[in-house]
Design a protein around this motif. Sequence first.
Motif, PDB file in Angstrom:
ATOM      1  N   SER A 391      -3.796   6.135 -14.710  1.00  0.00           N
ATOM      2  CA  SER A 391      -3.302   6.586 -13.711  1.00  0.00           C
ATOM      3  C   SER A 391      -4.453   6.522 -12.346  1.00  0.00           C
ATOM      4  O   SER A 391      -4.125   6.575 -11.367  1.00  0.00           O
ATOM      5  N   ASP A 392      -6.013   6.662 -12.730  1.00  0.00           N
ATOM      6  CA  ASP A 392      -6.707   6.416 -11.569  1.00  0.00           C
ATOM      7  C   ASP A 392      -6.743   4.991 -11.301  1.00  0.00           C
ATOM      8  O   ASP A 392      -7.010   4.852  -9.994  1.00  0.00           O
ATOM      9  N   ASP A 393      -6.263   4.059 -11.741  1.00  0.00           N
ATOM     10  CA  ASP A 393      -6.444   2.739 -11.411  1.00  0.00           C
ATOM     11  C   ASP A 393      -5.430   2.497 -10.531  1.00  0.00           C
ATOM     12  O   ASP A 393      -5.450   1.849  -9.403  1.00  0.00           O
ATOM     13  N   VAL A 394      -4.061   2.998 -11.016  1.00  0.00           N
ATOM     14  CA  VAL A 394      -3.067   2.940 -10.266  1.00  0.00           C
ATOM     15  C   VAL A 394      -3.070   3.554  -8.968  1.00  0.00           C
ATOM     16  O   VAL A 394      -2.800   3.014  -7.738  1.00  0.00           O
ATOM     17  N   GLY A 395      -3.642   4.684  -8.962  1.00  0.00           N
ATOM     18  CA  GLY A 395      -4.107   5.416  -7.535  1.00  0.00           C
ATOM     19  C   GLY A 395      -4.930   4.540  -6.560  1.00  0.00           C
ATOM     20  O   GLY A 395      -4.681   4.626  -5.501  1.00  0.00           O
ATOM     21  N   ARG A 396      -5.929   4.147  -7.235  1.00  0.00           N
ATOM     22  CA  ARG A 396      -7.025   3.284  -6.512  1.00  0.00           C
ATOM     23  C   ARG A 396      -6.125   2.111  -5.628  1.00  0.00           C
ATOM     24  O   ARG A 396      -6.432   1.895  -4.462  1.00  0.00           O
ATOM     25  N   ALA A 397      -5.317   1.530  -6.657  1.00  0.00           N
ATOM     26  CA  ALA A 397      -4.644   0.331  -6.069  1.00  0.00           C
ATOM     27  C   ALA A 397      -3.653   0.736  -4.871  1.00  0.00           C
ATOM     28  O   ALA A 397      -3.444  -0.143  -3.989  1.00  0.00           O
ATOM     29  N   ALA A 398      -3.035   1.666  -5.274  1.00  0.00           N
ATOM     30  CA  ALA A 398      -1.817   2.330  -4.227  1.00  0.00           C
ATOM     31  C   ALA A 398      -2.819   2.739  -2.894  1.00  0.00           C
ATOM     32  O   ALA A 398      -2.150   2.447  -2.005  1.00  0.00           O
ATOM     33  N   ALA A 399      -3.972   3.210  -2.853  1.00  0.00           N
ATOM     34  CA  ALA A 399      -4.619   3.559  -1.937  1.00  0.00           C
ATOM     35  C   ALA A 399      -5.199   2.433  -0.977  1.00  0.00           C
ATOM     36  O   ALA A 399      -4.909   2.096   0.081  1.00  0.00           O
ATOM     37  N   ALA A 400      -5.617   1.327  -1.790  1.00  0.00           N
ATOM     38  CA  ALA A 400      -5.854   0.088  -1.050  1.00  0.00           C
ATOM     39  C   ALA A 400      -4.649  -0.586  -0.374  1.00  0.00           C
ATOM     40  O   ALA A 400      -4.930  -1.146   0.646  1.00  0.00           O
ATOM     41  N   LEU A 401      -3.553  -0.389  -1.108  1.00  0.00           N
ATOM     42  CA  LEU A 401      -2.545  -1.382  -0.578  1.00  0.00           C
ATOM     43  C   LEU A 401      -2.412  -0.601   0.732  1.00  0.00           C
ATOM     44  O   LEU A 401      -1.771  -1.253   1.897  1.00  0.00           O
ATOM     45  N   GLU A 402      -2.266   0.899   0.816  1.00  0.00           N
ATOM     46  CA  GLU A 402      -1.649   1.795   1.877  1.00  0.00           C
ATOM     47  C   GLU A 402      -2.786   1.346   3.345  1.00  0.00           C
ATOM     48  O   GLU A 402      -2.345   1.066   4.337  1.00  0.00           O
ATOM     49  N   GLU A 403      -3.978   1.360   2.794  1.00  0.00           N
ATOM     50  CA  GLU A 403      -5.038   0.928   3.753  1.00  0.00           C
ATOM     51  C   GLU A 403      -4.811  -0.308   4.555  1.00  0.00           C
ATOM     52  O   GLU A 403      -5.080  -1.076   5.694  1.00  0.00           O
ATOM     53  N   THR A 404      -4.384  -1.193   3.332  1.00  0.00           N
ATOM     54  CA  THR A 404      -4.333  -2.638   3.571  1.00  0.00           C
ATOM     55  C   THR A 404      -3.079  -2.987   4.800  1.00  0.00           C
ATOM     56  O   THR A 404      -3.214  -3.683   5.761  1.00  0.00           O
ATOM     57  N   ASN A 405      -2.220  -2.224   4.558  1.00  0.00           N
ATOM     58  CA  ASN A 405      -0.984  -2.360   5.297  1.00  0.00           C
ATOM     59  C   ASN A 405      -1.246  -1.894   6.845  1.00  0.00           C
ATOM     60  O   ASN A 405      -0.861  -2.494   7.952  1.00  0.00           O
ATOM     61  N   ARG A 406      -2.116  -0.615   6.863  1.00  0.00           N
ATOM     62  CA  ARG A 406      -2.360  -0.357   8.443  1.00  0.00           C
ATOM     63  C   ARG A 406      -3.277  -1.268   8.883  1.00  0.00           C
ATOM     64  O   ARG A 406      -3.342  -1.483   9.991  1.00  0.00           O
TER      65      ARG A 406
END
Length: 458
Positions: A391-406
């Motif tokens: 879950s930590d790995d998924v969370g980091r990837a999701a946060a990275a994706l969100e910041e990358t979109n911005r």
Amino acid sequence: MKNLIKKLQAIVGEAFVSDAAEERYIYSMDQGTMPPAAPDAVVMPKTADQVAQIVRLANELKVPLVPMGGGLVLSGLTRALKGGVIVDMKRMDTILEVNPASRYAVMEAGVTQGRLKAHLSKHHPDLKHSMPDAPPAATIAGNVCIHGSGHLSVLGGFHSDMLTGLEAVLPTGEIVRTGSCSVSPQWFAKAPLPDLSGLFLGWSGTTGIITKIGIRLFPNYRHNDVLIYVCETADKMPEIISRLTGAQVAEDMTPWMSPKPSWAKGFFHVNIAFGAHSKKELIFKRNLLQESVRPITDTKAAGFLPIPPVQKARFMEIPSPDLARFADARKGGGFEYVGAIMAIERFVEAYERGIEIAEKYRTTYSLGARIIGAGHAMMFFFAYAFNRADSDDVGRAAAALEETNRACLKMGGLPWKAEAPAQKEILKQMDPGTVALMDRLRNTLDPNRIMNPGNWEP
């Protein structure tokens, strides 16, 4: 629900409708980071008429519909965000026509990349279509709908640019055709008619369900080769890309930057694929490419990488196996990326932001791009692999994706096949008149708002 299931079974047959818990679970997610959203049922039509009947039933009962191709979009566009029925198009898998003279093919919406490739290889070996770097189970129609790109995008642009016409079921149940096929028995072009195909491209299934599609085909050369140009600094890349595309002989061009393997770390590589009818023509094209970047090569700031024959075959595989290998780098089946459609001159900034974000969130990353047209644009990808069981790995990837979109939007780019949260970010930045027009079109086409609700909503 019992009434819905019974009526769906009457349309497609009992074997092709399910509301079983295990089916709903499987259809609730894809390989990306978006949280599951389970449908109430799944239906698999076989004909356009069955699709039309399903749509009319959905309007009658006010039930949401979510069209799905291969289910490999990665950004959760085929999740049932507001429940309802997923319309799985896999049974509509007939290749209807291949026209070798005008180089186009017509097929049903469930035809996969692998199926068309095998069909052409067997029956029309001198023709090929532009394949994305996706599993063979990805559908042709699905990739066109999301403005996908592939190994012939330097020649033909986005896959939506290679569209010659389509048939679709509108959200109210009518069947329509766009392009030459709306007037002629042949599917050779969209021009010069009013281009209504755009009503179904990039809309994430919110304006209708495509049932048939026509695409351009290209010569399948007997002789093929690949060059790899290597540079030490990012700031040279826009010029390199411009010079290589200016030679007008490459079929595919993919810059890439990766920390693994170790020999690649710190360098900028550009894979340049090209083909020819004869060895003499192949040598001529190779010379053109080498001459196009000679002013840079002569400065010793960059050069062509010698590739042993045993290694060259790997770089020429279509689709490329490297993305699939990277996708499972963390094990556990998790992979997603932001494909940023942007101008070539943004390459350096995109690379630097990608490195910053990957280091910030400690994600396993790969960066690269696919060049579209003669350097008219690029799809710059920020790819993140993760372990779905962590879950930590998924969370980091999701946060990275969100910041990358911005970051993509801030750089003037457009997130490709954007997740629902990224869609909202795009709509915030979009011209208000454009947002209003999109909403007006949806209200006109889909008055009951049954088509994939939750997507492209202000």
